[in-house]
Write a protein that holds these residues in place. Structure first.
Motif, PDB file in Angstrom:
ATOM      1  N   PHE A  25       5.322   5.299   4.638  1.00 45.71           N
ATOM      2  CA  PHE A  25       6.624   5.275   3.829  1.00 45.71           C
ATOM      3  C   PHE A  25       6.710   3.771   2.472  1.00 45.71           C
ATOM      4  CE2 PHE A  25       8.777   5.327   7.823  1.00 45.71           C
ATOM      5  CZ  PHE A  25       9.194   6.943   8.030  1.00 45.71           C
ATOM      6  N   GLY A  26       6.595   4.390   1.686  1.00 42.35           N
ATOM      7  CA  GLY A  26       6.113   3.950   0.081  1.00 42.35           C
ATOM      8  C   GLY A  26       4.337   3.604   0.374  1.00 42.35           C
ATOM      9  N   ALA A  27       3.660   4.573   0.689  1.00 42.49           N
ATOM     10  CA  ALA A  27       2.059   4.255   0.548  1.00 42.49           C
ATOM     11  C   ALA A  27       1.356   4.760  -0.700  1.00 42.49           C
ATOM     12  CB  ALA A  27       1.478   5.596   1.840  1.00 42.49           C
ATOM     13  N   THR A  28       0.803   3.370  -0.962  1.00 41.92           N
ATOM     14  CA  THR A  28      -0.352   3.739  -1.740  1.00 41.92           C
ATOM     15  C   THR A  28      -1.868   4.116  -1.936  1.00 41.92           C
ATOM     16  OG1 THR A  28      -0.899   1.019  -1.834  1.00 41.92           O
ATOM     17  CG2 THR A  28       1.340   1.402  -2.393  1.00 41.92           C
ATOM     18  N   PRO A  29      -2.266   4.471  -3.028  1.00 46.10           N
ATOM     19  CA  PRO A  29      -3.526   5.458  -3.132  1.00 46.10           C
ATOM     20  C   PRO A  29      -4.397   4.015  -2.028  1.00 46.10           C
ATOM     21  CG  PRO A  29      -2.529   5.742  -5.041  1.00 46.10           C
ATOM     22  CD  PRO A  29      -1.690   5.218  -3.938  1.00 46.10           C
ATOM     23  N   LYS A  30      -4.782   2.586  -2.726  1.00 49.09           N
ATOM     24  CA  LYS A  30      -5.643   2.126  -2.397  1.00 49.09           C
ATOM     25  C   LYS A  30      -5.494   1.409  -0.420  1.00 49.09           C
ATOM     26  CE  LYS A  30      -6.446  -0.174  -7.204  1.00 49.09           C
ATOM     27  NZ  LYS A  30      -6.244  -1.349  -7.131  1.00 49.09           N
ATOM     28  N   GLY A  31      -3.739   2.119   0.021  1.00 46.67           N
ATOM     29  CA  GLY A  31      -4.011   1.694   1.447  1.00 46.67           C
ATOM     30  C   GLY A  31      -2.796   0.812   1.855  1.00 46.67           C
ATOM     31  N   GLY A  32      -2.161   0.549   0.527  1.00 50.29           N
ATOM     32  CA  GLY A  32      -1.779  -0.207   0.991  1.00 50.29           C
ATOM     33  C   GLY A  32      -0.039   0.005   1.178  1.00 50.29           C
ATOM     34  N   VAL A  33       1.543  -0.420   0.700  1.00 50.73           N
ATOM     35  CA  VAL A  33       2.761  -0.335   0.861  1.00 50.73           C
ATOM     36  C   VAL A  33       3.544  -0.204  -0.196  1.00 50.73           C
ATOM     37  CG1 VAL A  33       4.956  -0.262   2.237  1.00 50.73           C
ATOM     38  CG2 VAL A  33       2.528   0.225   3.377  1.00 50.73           C
TER      39      VAL A  33
END
Length: 416
Positions: A25-33
């Motif tokens: 839920f809100g995942a970013t391409p770099k593996g964060g949130v």
């Protein structure tokens, strides 16, 4: 404590799975949130958390600021619940563990007690506090601050984000403005698990940080007014350069923090030149200062030294400089009995540990003003947090959750 109870462990794989499931839920391409408070992504994780709490048999209610409470009944409901939890919102470039670990570990504690058929004497209440991060709405930790009476509910509901949306409007948009007045759910104590957000535990190869204090905070808004003039035709001795003045102030902040170290830090985090131009000497600058220490006497000394240094620099450079204190949060000293309970749990479980001061603010720091409170830290890789590279190991997360669970059992008691 019986041998069977002392051997009780949370389900490490289940906790790890929950952390990574909610990270979508809100995942970013770099593996964060990226899960700003009261956003569509925050609604997704809140809906997931509500279902998980209800599936675990908890009575869920939401207060007027959107904080979520899941109550597990105890044998003696006349006793105040032992609270545990943290937050689910993140920074714009956040990670999977900051806040999330503490909230999902609280859920895992309840699931483990359910699986083992353990009834506590006092009830247990797990909490997801609204807007701990403060990355969309100011101040940070607003819901727990309102809970303890530092702000009114009306005040917080009227706070606006950069787009002019109020907290109340955002709550209504995602359907999380609860009917329960803030502060209705009373707690007898609160324990929060969190990644350290610093490098000490990893550097010392310690698994558990027994948090006994939290740094106090001094926040300032500063302004320098010099004189704008031509960069090519104004001789160096005649300049009243606001930016050159700020450069001295930045170095003074650093020197003052080092002077009062190691229990002090100081940062100039923002600086804005008014009407900047390549060939104009800066005439006006707004800036901020953040100073912290867990010793209130050192905070007083930081304030005095900073004001004296800025006065001297401004006079020497023939500019006007003002420094306004916009927030002072006293140092937090957690309840000694609860701190001992955390340490005892770490010892019983055989984890390496140390006493530690929290450099960051947490909801537990607010709650400590009205109830006994403590915190448990686990290491994070390279001390990095508020960053998509934020990382922690499954083993350390499980260790922290086990210390949390046994601390809560010591406080809530096991029904006979």
């Amino acid at each position: 404590m019986s041998r069977a109870l002392s051997n009780l462990q949370i389900d490490s794989a289940r906790l790890w799975g929950s952390i990574h499931e909610t990270a979508q839920f809100g995942a970013t391409p770099k593996g964060g949130v990226r899960r700003l408070t009261l956003s569509a992504e925050d609604k997704q994780v809140r809906d997931w958390f509500r279902r998980a709490c209800e599936d675990a048999g908890l009575e869920v209610h939401v207060d007027a600021l959107g904080s979520m409470f899941g109550l597990r009944r105890g044998k003696d409901m006349s006793k105040l619940p032992v609270g545990l939890g943290s937050h689910l919102d993140t920074q714009p470039t956040g990670g999977k563990y900051d806040g999330v670990l503490g909230t999902l570990a609280a859920l895992e504690v309840v699931r483990t007690l359910n699986d083992a058929g353990i009834e506590t004497d006092a009830p247990i209440c797990i909490v997801n506090w609204t807007n701990e991060e403060g990355s969309r709405f100011a101040p940070a930790m607003m819901a727990s601050a309102a809970y303890v009476g530092d702000f009114t509910t009306h005040d917080i509901l009227s706070r606006r984000d950069h787009d002019g949306v109020t907290v109340g409007e955002a709550l209504d948009t995602i359907g999380y403005r609860g009917a329960t007045p803030v502060g209705t759910q009373k707690l007898g104590a609160f324990v929060e698990l969190h990644i350290e957000q610093g490098p000490i535990l990893e550097a010392e190869n310690k698994t558990i940080g027994v948090v006994d204090s939290g740094q106090g905070v001094l926040w300032y808004d500063g302004k320098i007014v010099g004189f704008e003039s031509h960069a090519g035709s104004t001789p160096m001795p005649l300049r009243r350069d606001a930016l050159a003045t700020l450069s001295e102030i930045v170095l003074a902040v650093e020197a003052i923090a080092k002077k009062h170290g190691p229990n002090a830090v100081g940062t100039v985090g923002e600086a804005v030149i008014a009407k900047p131009s390549r060939n104009v000497i800066p005439g006006e600058i707004a800036f901020t200062v953040d100073c912290r220490s867990s010793d209130d006497a050192i905070m007083d000394a930081l304030d005095a030294d900073l004001r004296a240094a800025i006065k001297d620099i401004a006079a020497r450079r023939k500019v006007e400089a003002t420094l306004d204190l916009v927030w002072r949060k006293p140092a937090t000293h957690f309840n000694p009995k609860l701190v001992d309970a955390v340490e005892n749990a770490a010892k019983m479980l055989g984890f390496s540990h140390r006493r530690i001061t929290s450099g960051a603010g947490h909801d537990a720091c607010n709650l400590n003003t009205v109830m006994p409170t403590a915190m448990v830290f686990v290491p994070c890789k390279d001390g990095v947090s508020h960053n998509e590279l934020e990382d922690a190991t499954q083993t350390d997360c499980a260790a922290g959750a086990n210390v949390l669970m046994h601390t809560v059992l010591a406080l809530a008691g096991v029904a006979s």
